[in-house]
Write a protein that holds these residues in place. Structure first.
Motif, PDB file in Angstrom:
ATOM      1  N   VAL A  81       0.765  -1.088  -0.123  1.00  0.00           N
ATOM      2  CA  VAL A  81       0.068  -0.155  -0.016  1.00  0.00           C
ATOM      3  C   VAL A  81       1.053   1.147  -0.015  1.00  0.00           C
ATOM      4  O   VAL A  81       1.812   1.416   0.921  1.00  0.00           O
ATOM      5  N   ALA A  82       0.688   2.117  -0.913  1.00  0.00           N
ATOM      6  CA  ALA A  82       1.463   3.352  -1.176  1.00  0.00           C
ATOM      7  C   ALA A  82       1.009   4.290  -1.428  1.00  0.00           C
ATOM      8  O   ALA A  82      -0.369   4.376  -2.183  1.00  0.00           O
ATOM      9  N   ASP A  83       1.370   5.565  -0.995  1.00  0.00           N
ATOM     10  CA  ASP A  83       0.680   7.017  -1.484  1.00  0.00           C
ATOM     11  C   ASP A  83       1.591   7.880  -1.886  1.00  0.00           C
ATOM     12  O   ASP A  83       2.981   7.628  -1.797  1.00  0.00           O
ATOM     13  N   ASN A  84       1.310   8.895  -2.416  1.00  0.00           N
ATOM     14  CA  ASN A  84       2.395  10.166  -2.698  1.00  0.00           C
ATOM     15  C   ASN A  84       2.292  11.243  -1.802  1.00  0.00           C
ATOM     16  O   ASN A  84       2.785  12.407  -2.270  1.00  0.00           O
ATOM     17  N   GLY A  85       2.306  10.857  -0.536  1.00  0.00           N
ATOM     18  CA  GLY A  85       2.224  11.965   0.421  1.00  0.00           C
ATOM     19  C   GLY A  85       3.944  12.142   0.843  1.00  0.00           C
ATOM     20  O   GLY A  85       4.543  11.954   0.247  1.00  0.00           O
ATOM     21  N   PRO A  86       3.894  12.789   1.726  1.00  0.00           N
ATOM     22  CA  PRO A  86       5.467  13.431   2.205  1.00  0.00           C
ATOM     23  C   PRO A  86       6.346  12.247   2.954  1.00  0.00           C
ATOM     24  O   PRO A  86       7.502  12.468   2.939  1.00  0.00           O
ATOM     25  N   GLY A  87       5.586  11.273   3.060  1.00  0.00           N
ATOM     26  CA  GLY A  87       6.280   9.973   3.684  1.00  0.00           C
ATOM     27  C   GLY A  87       6.865  10.273   4.909  1.00  0.00           C
ATOM     28  O   GLY A  87       6.232  11.019   5.709  1.00  0.00           O
ATOM     29  N   LEU A  88       7.439   9.014   5.282  1.00  0.00           N
ATOM     30  CA  LEU A  88       7.980   9.102   6.776  1.00  0.00           C
ATOM     31  C   LEU A  88       9.303   9.928   6.781  1.00  0.00           C
ATOM     32  O   LEU A  88      10.140   9.771   6.161  1.00  0.00           O
ATOM     33  N   THR A  89       9.561  10.140   8.135  1.00  0.00           N
ATOM     34  CA  THR A  89      10.845  10.993   8.403  1.00  0.00           C
ATOM     35  C   THR A  89      11.544  10.211   9.491  1.00  0.00           C
ATOM     36  O   THR A  89      11.297   9.175   9.873  1.00  0.00           O
ATOM     37  N   LYS A  90      12.954  10.596   9.793  1.00  0.00           N
ATOM     38  CA  LYS A  90      13.546   9.766  10.777  1.00  0.00           C
ATOM     39  C   LYS A  90      13.062   9.849  12.201  1.00  0.00           C
ATOM     40  O   LYS A  90      13.417   8.924  12.908  1.00  0.00           O
ATOM     41  N   THR A  91      12.193  10.783  12.464  1.00  0.00           N
ATOM     42  CA  THR A  91      11.419  10.922  13.708  1.00  0.00           C
ATOM     43  C   THR A  91      10.509   9.425  13.860  1.00  0.00           C
ATOM     44  O   THR A  91      10.206   9.386  14.932  1.00  0.00           O
ATOM     45  N   ASP A  92      10.239   8.721  12.544  1.00  0.00           N
ATOM     46  CA  ASP A  92       9.434   7.906  12.599  1.00  0.00           C
ATOM     47  C   ASP A  92      10.211   6.704  12.680  1.00  0.00           C
ATOM     48  O   ASP A  92       9.740   5.497  12.089  1.00  0.00           O
ATOM     49  N   GLN A  93      11.269   6.413  13.112  1.00  0.00           N
ATOM     50  CA  GLN A  93      12.118   5.426  12.981  1.00  0.00           C
ATOM     51  C   GLN A  93      11.699   4.002  13.416  1.00  0.00           C
ATOM     52  O   GLN A  93      11.841   3.103  12.861  1.00  0.00           O
ATOM     53  N   PRO A  94      10.902   3.895  14.541  1.00  0.00           N
ATOM     54  CA  PRO A  94      10.337   2.732  15.004  1.00  0.00           C
ATOM     55  C   PRO A  94       9.356   2.028  14.031  1.00  0.00           C
ATOM     56  O   PRO A  94       9.406   0.890  13.676  1.00  0.00           O
ATOM     57  N   ALA A  95       8.769   2.966  13.152  1.00  0.00           N
ATOM     58  CA  ALA A  95       7.777   2.673  12.115  1.00  0.00           C
ATOM     59  C   ALA A  95       8.693   1.887  10.804  1.00  0.00           C
ATOM     60  O   ALA A  95       8.105   1.166  10.096  1.00  0.00           O
ATOM     61  N   LEU A  96       9.739   2.409  10.483  1.00  0.00           N
ATOM     62  CA  LEU A  96      10.695   1.849   9.731  1.00  0.00           C
ATOM     63  C   LEU A  96      11.512   0.634   9.842  1.00  0.00           C
ATOM     64  O   LEU A  96      12.072   0.011   8.811  1.00  0.00           O
ATOM     65  N   GLU A  97      11.168  -0.259  11.063  1.00  0.00           N
ATOM     66  CA  GLU A  97      11.991  -1.128  11.474  1.00  0.00           C
ATOM     67  C   GLU A  97      10.775  -2.268  11.171  1.00  0.00           C
ATOM     68  O   GLU A  97       9.832  -2.125  11.102  1.00  0.00           O
ATOM     69  N   PRO A  98      11.474  -3.379  10.584  1.00  0.00           N
ATOM     70  CA  PRO A  98      10.402  -4.593  10.346  1.00  0.00           C
ATOM     71  C   PRO A  98       9.472  -5.025  11.525  1.00  0.00           C
ATOM     72  O   PRO A  98       9.998  -4.958  12.489  1.00  0.00           O
TER      73      PRO A  98
END
Length: 586
Positions: A521-538
């Motif tokens: 599932v993908a969108d064309n928004g601003p995306g995630l930042t480094k502050t969202d690091q826990p969400a970037l982990e598997p």
């Protein structure tokens, strides 16, 4: 009604727990009548000595009757069908028509009215062809009772009018007078009285009293007890509970004195005792009788040839009634337990939603264990699902009412998001049973409907969306967590990616390779930042727990699927937006 009462939500939880405990119970049959069993054995031995197939068919018929009276319907059905194999080859006969009536009785006890109606009509045709008035007595009585079941709405079938039922019973009376058969006349009065009792017609008492008098003259204790139970019902429904109780006591005494051992009569008597005590508000006595009735009904259901789902349905109804009786002993405080703060309300609704999801999974896992499912299994599970959907509707309505009353924007937003989660569950349950495959959902249709509804709710119907979804049939225990994950992802896109975006875009891809399914599932928004690091982990079972409720819900559902999910910002779908990839095994 039970399901329109808000107390039903908590009662449903109690019932589902009780159902889980009852699954381990074993059937406890009444002991076989020694005289009937001995008669069947002697007939069988004689048939084997004389090599007489018709006599052997009669022996099997007698065995079937013996087991049916004891409540062992599985064994009874086996013997009747063995006898049928011989009798049908012989052609039309009184014995064949009589056997069809017995098969009708077994099928109607198991709520398979398609087969039941087939057998009773077969018996009627046989007796008409051989011109047997004695046989037609049985066939018309059975056909009238079958029509009553359809007329009473217990089975979805062709409409039956009350005139058709009474016509069958009047035919029984006419044949009884023609044969000068007192018992047949009594049976006609009993059948008419039973039917009139359903409409609370006071005339039912007259018919039942006449039938009881005739049976008493003929010294037929079994049918006397049955008539007494129906007469007690008529007294109770016409406002004469004292007379109902007196006749019930007489029936119970007669049952013991006659040393009866027949499950149908015992169940009918116990059921009427429960109804009497409920009517008169004697809840403790009603509860004690209900426990005995519940065990007897479970014994009958455990012999149902349709298996575990039929058993679950009856146990569910029994436990539901038991819980209602218990609830009369104490005041339920659900109405008074209105949450005092928005935080308590959100937690309660979330917990209720999770319990509903858990109950849904339990119901469907129970269903999946049945390897030989029939049409009746399907209807019972659909009814079960309908009740779950009713609970979801109650939750959605409560959320909607609360949202309208909230003035705080944050609180209102949180409640609306919870309502979306409930709606996604409702869509899933509708898809599970509107399709051709029971307890399975077509992912392409379900995902498209779910996402379209979310975009409409947030006012982004103009957003461009691309779906690339394989035609995958997914079972309920996988579809439920997957639907919740998609709901959270698209909701996040509507909240964070689409506002201020001139050309909002949404991509959804779902592919199946072997036993692996990949969702993107993908969108064309601003995306995630480094502050969202826990969400970037598997996201796995041992991953760091998320802080927000939405991300925690996604992570818990990924764990439920035993899969791996991860957020990215660099993907072939978009260069800037958020991309979530989930892989799991089916």
């Amino acid at each position: 009604m039970f399901w329109s009462n808000p107390r039903s939500v908590c009662l449903l939880v109690l019932l589902s727990m009780a159902l889980g405990q009852s699954r381990a119970q074993k059937a406890i049959h009444l002991s076989l009548n020694e005289k009937r069993l001995q008669n069947a054995q002697q007939t069988e031995q004689k048939a084997l000595r004389e090599n007489d197939s018709l006599l052997l068919a009669e022996a099997w018929y007698l065995y079937g009757k013996t087991h049916a009276f004891a409540g062992d319907y599985a064994a009874s059905q086996r013997y009747f069908l063995k006898s049928l194999g011989i009798q049908e080859r012989r052609g039309d006969s009184f014995e064949l028509g009589r056997l069809y009536v017995r098969l009708y009785e077994n099928e109607s006890r198991q709520n398979d009215m398609d087969d039941a109606l087939h057998y009773v009509r077969q018996s009627l045709q046989v007796f008409q062809r051989i011109h047997s008035d004695e046989g037609l007595l049985r066939a018309y009585g059975a056909l009238g009772q079958a029509y009553e079941i359809v007329w009473d709405g217990q089975w979805q079938h062709d409409n039956v009018k009350s005139d058709s039922i009474l016509a069958c019973y009047n035919a029984v009376r006419t044949l009884g007078h023609r044969l000068n058969d007192t018992l047949a006349i009594a049976e006609a009065d009993l059948l008419v009285g039973q039917f009139l009792t359903r409409t609370q017609n006071p005339k039912s008492i007259t018919y039942l009293e006449k039938a009881l008098h005739l049976y008493s003259l003929k010294h037929k204790p079994g049918i006397q007890i049955n008539t007494m139970v129906h007469l007690a019902t008529a007294y109770r429904l016409t406002g004469k509970p004292e007379r109902a109780y007196a006749i019930l006591q007489q029936a119970e005494t007669l049952y013991k004195q006659a040393n009866m051992n027949e499950l149908d009569y015992l169940i009918g008597m116990e059921r009427e005792f429960v109804d009497y005590y409920e009517t008169t508000g004697q809840w403790a006595k009603a509860y004690q009788r209900l426990k005995k009735l519940s065990q007897l009904e479970k014994t009958m259901l455990l012999e149902d040839r349709n298996g575990a789902v039929s058993r679950i349905n009856m146990e569910y109804e029994s436990e539901k009634k038991e819980s209602l009786l218990k609830s009369q002993k104490r005041e339920l405080t659900l109405q008074a337990a209105t949450l005092q703060t928005q935080q308590r309300f959100t937690l309660a609704v979330s917990a209720l939603l999770m319990m509903t999801i858990g109950m849904s999974i339990v119901f469907f896992r129970l269903y999946r264990k049945n390897q030989r499912i029939s049409r009746q299994n399907a209807e019972l599970v659909k009814e079960q699902n309908h009740r779950v959907k009713n609970n979801l509707q109650i939750v959605s309505s409560l959320l909607n009412l609360q949202a309208k009353r909230l003035s705080d924007a944050t609180a209102k937003k949180a409640v609306e998001e919870s309502q979306l989660r409930v709606q996604s569950m409702a869509i899933l349950h509708r898809r599970l049973y509107d399709g051709d495959k029971l307890a399975q959902v077509r992912l392409d249709e379900f995902i498209e409907e779910l996402i379209t509804g979310i975009l409409h709710t947030y006012g982004f119907t103009h957003a461009e969306h691309h779906f690339s979804i394989d035609k995958i049939d997914l079972t309920a225990d996988k579809a439920i967590p997957l639907g919740l994950i998609i709901n959270e992802l698209v909701t996040n896109s509507c909240k964070y990616a689409f506002p201020g975006n001139k050309d909002p875009l949404l991509w959804v891809s779902c592919r199946k390779t072997g036993s692996r399914i990949q969702l993107v599932v993908a969108d064309n928004g601003p995306g995630l930042t480094k502050t969202d690091q826990p969400a970037l982990e598997p996201m796995t079972r041992n991953a760091t727990k998320m802080k927000t409720f939405g991300m925690t819900l996604i992570q818990s559902q990924v764990e439920q699927l035993d899969g791996v999910g991860i957020f990215n910002t660099n993907d072939r779908y978009t260069a800037t937006g958020a991309v979530f990839t989930l892989e799991f095994t089916v």
